[in-house]
Design a protein around this motif. Structure first.
Motif, mmCIF file in Angstrom:
data_model
loop_
_atom_site.group_PDB
_atom_site.id
_atom_site.type_symbol
_atom_site.label_atom_id
_atom_site.label_comp_id
_atom_site.label_asym_id
_atom_site.label_seq_id
_atom_site.Cartn_x
_atom_site.Cartn_y
_atom_site.Cartn_z
ATOM 1 N N TRP A 20 1.722 -0.543 -15.952
ATOM 2 C CA TRP A 20 0.904 0.365 -17.165
ATOM 3 C C TRP A 20 1.824 1.596 -17.201
ATOM 4 O O TRP A 20 2.097 2.148 -18.566
ATOM 5 C CB TRP A 20 -0.582 0.510 -16.885
ATOM 6 C CG TRP A 20 -1.191 -0.671 -16.957
ATOM 7 C CD1 TRP A 20 -1.780 -1.500 -15.891
ATOM 8 C CD2 TRP A 20 -1.681 -1.331 -18.233
ATOM 9 N NE1 TRP A 20 -2.499 -2.484 -16.603
ATOM 10 C CE2 TRP A 20 -2.056 -2.448 -18.029
ATOM 11 C CE3 TRP A 20 -1.305 -1.290 -19.631
ATOM 12 C CZ2 TRP A 20 -2.998 -3.390 -18.849
ATOM 13 C CZ3 TRP A 20 -1.724 -1.966 -20.566
ATOM 14 C CH2 TRP A 20 -2.666 -3.063 -20.286
ATOM 15 N N ALA A 21 1.906 2.301 -16.212
ATOM 16 C CA ALA A 21 2.644 3.631 -16.249
ATOM 17 C C ALA A 21 3.910 3.360 -16.890
ATOM 18 O O ALA A 21 4.453 4.207 -17.901
ATOM 19 C CB ALA A 21 2.975 4.143 -14.953
ATOM 20 N N THR A 22 4.918 2.420 -16.550
ATOM 21 C CA THR A 22 6.147 2.000 -17.204
ATOM 22 C C THR A 22 6.178 1.548 -18.674
ATOM 23 O O THR A 22 6.817 2.167 -19.501
ATOM 24 C CB THR A 22 6.883 0.968 -16.354
ATOM 25 O OG1 THR A 22 6.802 1.229 -15.089
ATOM 26 C CG2 THR A 22 8.326 0.532 -17.152
ATOM 27 N N LEU A 23 5.156 0.891 -19.019
ATOM 28 C CA LEU A 23 4.718 0.689 -20.524
ATOM 29 C C LEU A 23 4.700 1.989 -21.201
ATOM 30 O O LEU A 23 5.217 1.966 -22.234
ATOM 31 C CB LEU A 23 3.723 -0.231 -20.617
ATOM 32 C CG LEU A 23 3.197 -0.988 -21.994
ATOM 33 C CD1 LEU A 23 4.509 -1.742 -22.676
ATOM 34 C CD2 LEU A 23 1.868 -1.769 -21.814
ATOM 35 N N ALA A 24 3.735 2.782 -20.723
ATOM 36 C CA ALA A 24 3.597 4.048 -21.351
ATOM 37 C C ALA A 24 4.717 4.643 -21.597
ATOM 38 O O ALA A 24 4.985 5.277 -22.510
ATOM 39 C CB ALA A 24 2.450 4.705 -20.757
ATOM 40 N N PHE A 25 5.640 4.842 -20.513
ATOM 41 C CA PHE A 25 6.550 5.676 -20.490
ATOM 42 C C PHE A 25 7.591 5.143 -21.478
ATOM 43 O O PHE A 25 8.504 5.683 -21.826
ATOM 44 C CB PHE A 25 7.113 5.631 -19.151
ATOM 45 C CG PHE A 25 8.434 6.634 -18.857
ATOM 46 C CD1 PHE A 25 8.543 7.747 -18.855
ATOM 47 C CD2 PHE A 25 9.651 5.907 -18.687
ATOM 48 C CE1 PHE A 25 9.489 8.746 -18.804
ATOM 49 C CE2 PHE A 25 10.769 6.661 -18.499
ATOM 50 C CZ PHE A 25 10.901 7.973 -18.474
ATOM 51 N N ALA A 26 7.858 3.730 -21.401
ATOM 52 C CA ALA A 26 8.698 2.943 -22.174
ATOM 53 C C ALA A 26 8.380 3.375 -23.937
ATOM 54 O O ALA A 26 9.409 3.734 -24.449
ATOM 55 C CB ALA A 26 8.898 1.383 -22.005
ATOM 56 N N ILE A 27 7.290 3.225 -24.105
ATOM 57 C CA ILE A 27 6.822 3.442 -25.688
ATOM 58 C C ILE A 27 7.018 4.908 -25.798
ATOM 59 O O ILE A 27 7.648 4.923 -26.773
ATOM 60 C CB ILE A 27 5.377 3.052 -25.638
ATOM 61 C CG1 ILE A 27 5.024 1.671 -25.379
ATOM 62 C CG2 ILE A 27 4.727 3.328 -27.085
ATOM 63 C CD1 ILE A 27 3.735 1.201 -25.688
ATOM 64 N N GLY A 28 6.911 5.866 -25.087
ATOM 65 C CA GLY A 28 7.079 7.165 -25.277
ATOM 66 C C GLY A 28 8.405 7.574 -25.511
ATOM 67 O O GLY A 28 8.833 8.121 -26.460
ATOM 68 N N THR A 29 9.421 7.211 -24.493
ATOM 69 C CA THR A 29 10.850 7.302 -24.680
ATOM 70 C C THR A 29 11.296 6.702 -26.065
ATOM 71 O O THR A 29 12.201 6.882 -26.526
ATOM 72 C CB THR A 29 11.616 6.833 -23.504
ATOM 73 O OG1 THR A 29 11.102 5.503 -23.208
ATOM 74 C CG2 THR A 29 11.272 7.737 -22.400
ATOM 75 N N MET A 30 10.913 5.428 -26.228
ATOM 76 C CA MET A 30 11.473 4.693 -27.336
ATOM 77 C C MET A 30 11.017 5.643 -28.801
ATOM 78 O O MET A 30 11.890 5.578 -29.815
ATOM 79 C CB MET A 30 10.658 3.194 -27.529
ATOM 80 C CG MET A 30 11.069 2.553 -28.759
ATOM 81 S SD MET A 30 12.698 2.187 -28.913
ATOM 82 C CE MET A 30 12.902 0.980 -27.482
ATOM 83 N N LEU A 31 9.945 6.004 -28.843
ATOM 84 C CA LEU A 31 9.353 6.905 -29.952
ATOM 85 C C LEU A 31 10.415 8.147 -29.879
ATOM 86 O O LEU A 31 10.809 8.600 -31.165
ATOM 87 C CB LEU A 31 8.017 7.427 -29.693
ATOM 88 C CG LEU A 31 6.832 6.220 -29.997
ATOM 89 C CD1 LEU A 31 5.291 6.806 -29.771
ATOM 90 C CD2 LEU A 31 7.045 5.692 -31.518
ATOM 91 N N VAL A 32 10.685 8.779 -28.760
ATOM 92 C CA VAL A 32 11.542 9.818 -28.928
ATOM 93 C C VAL A 32 12.967 9.385 -29.485
ATOM 94 O O VAL A 32 13.594 10.327 -30.047
ATOM 95 C CB VAL A 32 11.781 10.390 -27.464
ATOM 96 C CG1 VAL A 32 12.809 11.701 -27.474
ATOM 97 C CG2 VAL A 32 10.207 11.042 -27.181
ATOM 98 N N PHE A 33 13.483 8.244 -29.055
ATOM 99 C CA PHE A 33 14.600 7.822 -29.517
ATOM 100 C C PHE A 33 14.804 7.459 -31.067
ATOM 101 O O PHE A 33 15.816 7.680 -31.764
ATOM 102 C CB PHE A 33 15.147 6.641 -28.490
ATOM 103 C CG PHE A 33 15.747 7.053 -27.189
ATOM 104 C CD1 PHE A 33 15.843 8.290 -27.050
ATOM 105 C CD2 PHE A 33 15.472 6.054 -26.258
ATOM 106 C CE1 PHE A 33 16.450 8.788 -25.896
ATOM 107 C CE2 PHE A 33 16.184 6.410 -25.052
ATOM 108 C CZ PHE A 33 16.533 7.718 -24.556
ATOM 109 N N ALA A 34 13.595 6.972 -31.315
ATOM 110 C CA ALA A 34 13.613 6.546 -32.856
ATOM 111 C C ALA A 34 13.639 7.964 -33.668
ATOM 112 O O ALA A 34 14.037 7.878 -34.907
ATOM 113 C CB ALA A 34 12.275 5.854 -33.197
ATOM 114 N N MET A 35 12.852 8.906 -33.126
ATOM 115 C CA MET A 35 12.960 10.179 -33.970
ATOM 116 C C MET A 35 14.419 10.731 -33.918
ATOM 117 O O MET A 35 14.580 11.350 -34.974
ATOM 118 C CB MET A 35 11.670 11.185 -33.280
ATOM 119 C CG MET A 35 10.189 10.727 -33.282
ATOM 120 S SD MET A 35 9.218 11.711 -32.635
ATOM 121 C CE MET A 35 9.573 13.338 -33.423
ATOM 122 N N LEU A 36 14.916 10.802 -32.745
ATOM 123 C CA LEU A 36 16.325 11.359 -32.792
ATOM 124 C C LEU A 36 17.168 10.689 -33.782
ATOM 125 O O LEU A 36 18.097 11.021 -34.278
ATOM 126 C CB LEU A 36 16.902 11.175 -31.238
ATOM 127 C CG LEU A 36 16.088 12.296 -30.267
ATOM 128 C CD1 LEU A 36 16.999 11.955 -28.881
ATOM 129 C CD2 LEU A 36 16.590 13.823 -30.526
#
Length: 489
Positions: A20-36
């Motif tokens: 669950w922690a990895t899933l939340a971390f992966a979604i968060g970093t994916m959103l950051v990369f999409a914004m970049l």
């Protein structure tokens, strides 16, 4: 009721927490990369639009200032070619032609006036005229025969014609594709590294909890002095260990006080009863008349029943509080059952009862011999007292993978329906019973503190059935580590 903790890593809760922690971390970093990615794409497009707008304005100014003679086309074309060479990071096509930039001048209708670029420019002109509206800001244009769209800026001349400058988005898309590949690789690396860190930290934290659980499971009725391991850390795990040890201190003190009270109560009550019984027996041994001896014998019987009631009540109270003092030894249930049946068989025969034992052979358990002896005795006493003549009592003993199973059943009237659901409660007895209602409560309490269970019900074909399960000798350590259970009520 054992509390064994599975040791394999696959059964650890660290996997679920890490997932669950990895899933939340992966979604968060994916959103950051999409914004970049979106920010970089917008920045590249703004730079392209600024270049196009500046260059098309220069070309429009050159076209407006150049005389419309036979040198006009040559001058404007050379300026356009110079502008196309200023495109940064331009990638040549395989044909080595400058297909990344085109320049054309044309009116709203009619043929091309000027063209600089790959081919004859007719597909570009057709695509521009196919647009339904004109735009003063750069726009995307798909041209037939080109794999990538063009970004096009235009300017209107005084003669009513337009100058169009197009820049292929091939280089922009290539940069963005390379950026996405690097983002995905970096995202996978960060997520994998983060998952490993979360799992390692969680596994280490849960390891302290597992150590405390295993230590607590080893604390049984005979090992109340043990404590769970503690650490010097002032975190939640350290507080939990210290709190659990404080609770064990209170439980040990409570059990010690209970033993003191029951021992004192038993001594204070047994001593006068024993003294009275001794005096009655002394009186009975003298020459007394028959009419005087009968009430003395009756009084001695009542004293024996009162002493038995007192002992059973204290044992049940201690067992219900998981404070029963056990002296475990290896016991062969087959020998115990056959020996007890041998003792009761004459009395049952006198009452007209039959008794039979069916056993698969030696079945060994680790238990307190005296208490287990009283359990079997209680069961046979019940059959002897409550079963009518011509009935048969059957004792079936066998073992499965890790439990010994003893079934006592008869073909009598069975349990009263009014008390069937409360058979193992204290003071519960049938309508015709003359006992104190402690026999089955004692059986259930003793079996439970040995890590077993007991059930009772009526058979479908008639009669009563009582089933006892106890851990086999090889599983006895589980029974020894039977966790502390607070008494109910």
């Amino acid at each position: 009721m054992s509390s064994k903790v599975p040791d394999p890593i696959l059964h650890s809760a660290a996997w679920r927490i890490s997932l669950w922690a990895t899933l939340a971390f992966a979604i968060g970093t994916m959103l950051v990369f999409a914004m970049l990615h979106r920010f970089v794409a917008n920045d590249i497009q703004q730079r392209s639009d600024a270049w196009l707008s500046g260059e098309v304005a220069v070309l429009g100014d050159v076209a407006a200032r150049t005389p419309k003679d036979r040198l006009y086309g040559r001058v404007v074309r050379e300026v356009a070619e110079l502008a196309s060479r200023e495109v940064p990071d331009k990638t040549r096509s395989s044909s080595n032609e400058n297909d990344s930039v085109f320049f054309l001048q044309a009116g709203d209708d009619g043929p091309l006036k000027l063209w600089v670029g790959t081919g004859d420019g007719m597909p570009n002109l057709a695509a521009i005229r196919a647009r339904k509206f004109a735009s003063d800001v750069p726009y995307d244009l798909n041209v037939k025969g080109f794999n990538y769209p063009f970004r096009v800026a235009s300017v209107r001349l005084d003669d009513g014609s337009h100058i169009y400058l197009g820049l292929s988005e091939r280089d922009e898309l290539r940069v963005l594709r390379n950026l996405r590949i690097r983002f995905v690789c970096l995202w996978l690396l960060i997520v994998s590294f983060g998952a490993a860190i979360v799992f390692f930290v969680t596994r280490r934290m849960l390891g302290h909890v597992r150590d405390m659980t295993e230590a607590a499971s080893r604390i049984g009725q005979s090992d109340l002095s043990s404590r769970v391991p503690t650490s010097k850390r002032n975190d939640e795990v350290g507080h939990l260990a210290r709190t659990l040890n404080h609770m064990l201190d209170r439980i040990e003190n409570t059990v010690h006080q209970l033993h003191t009270i029951t021992d004192a109560l038993a001594h204070d009550l047994r001593s006068p009863l024993t003294a009275i019984r001794g005096k009655l027996e002394t009186t009975l041994s003298n020459d007394v008349r028959a009419d005087q001896a009968e009430p003395i014998v009756s009084a001695i019987d009542e004293l024996d029943r009162l002493t038995d009631f007192l002992n059973t009540s204290l044992d049940v109270a201690e067992a219900k509080a998981d404070a029963l003092r056990l002296s475990r030894t290896e016991i062969d249930l087959d020998e115990l059952v056959r020996g007890m049946v041998g003792l009761y068989e004459p009395s049952m025969s006198d009452k007209g009862l039959g008794v039979q034992v069916r056993s698969a052979g030696s079945v060994k358990v680790l238990a307190d011999a005296a208490l287990l002896h009283r359990v079997i005795s209680n069961l046979l006493d019940n059959e002897l007292k409550h079963l009518p003549a011509a009935c048969t009592v059957s004792l079936l003993l066998h073992a499965n993978e890790d439990m010994a199973i003893l079934i006592v059943e008869d073909d009598g009237p069975g349990f009263d329906i009014d008390v069937r659901r409360h058979l193992f409660e204290r003071r519960v007895r049938g309508r015709e019973s003359r006992g104190h209602g402690l026999g089955l409560a004692f059986v259930e309490a003793v079996v439970r503190v040995h890590g077993g269970s007991v059930t009772a019900d009526n058979c479908d074909e008639g009669g009563a059935r009582l089933s006892i399960t106890l851990p086999l000798w090889k599983a006895a350590p589980d029974a020894e580590s039977h966790p502390l259970v607070l008494a109910k009520g």
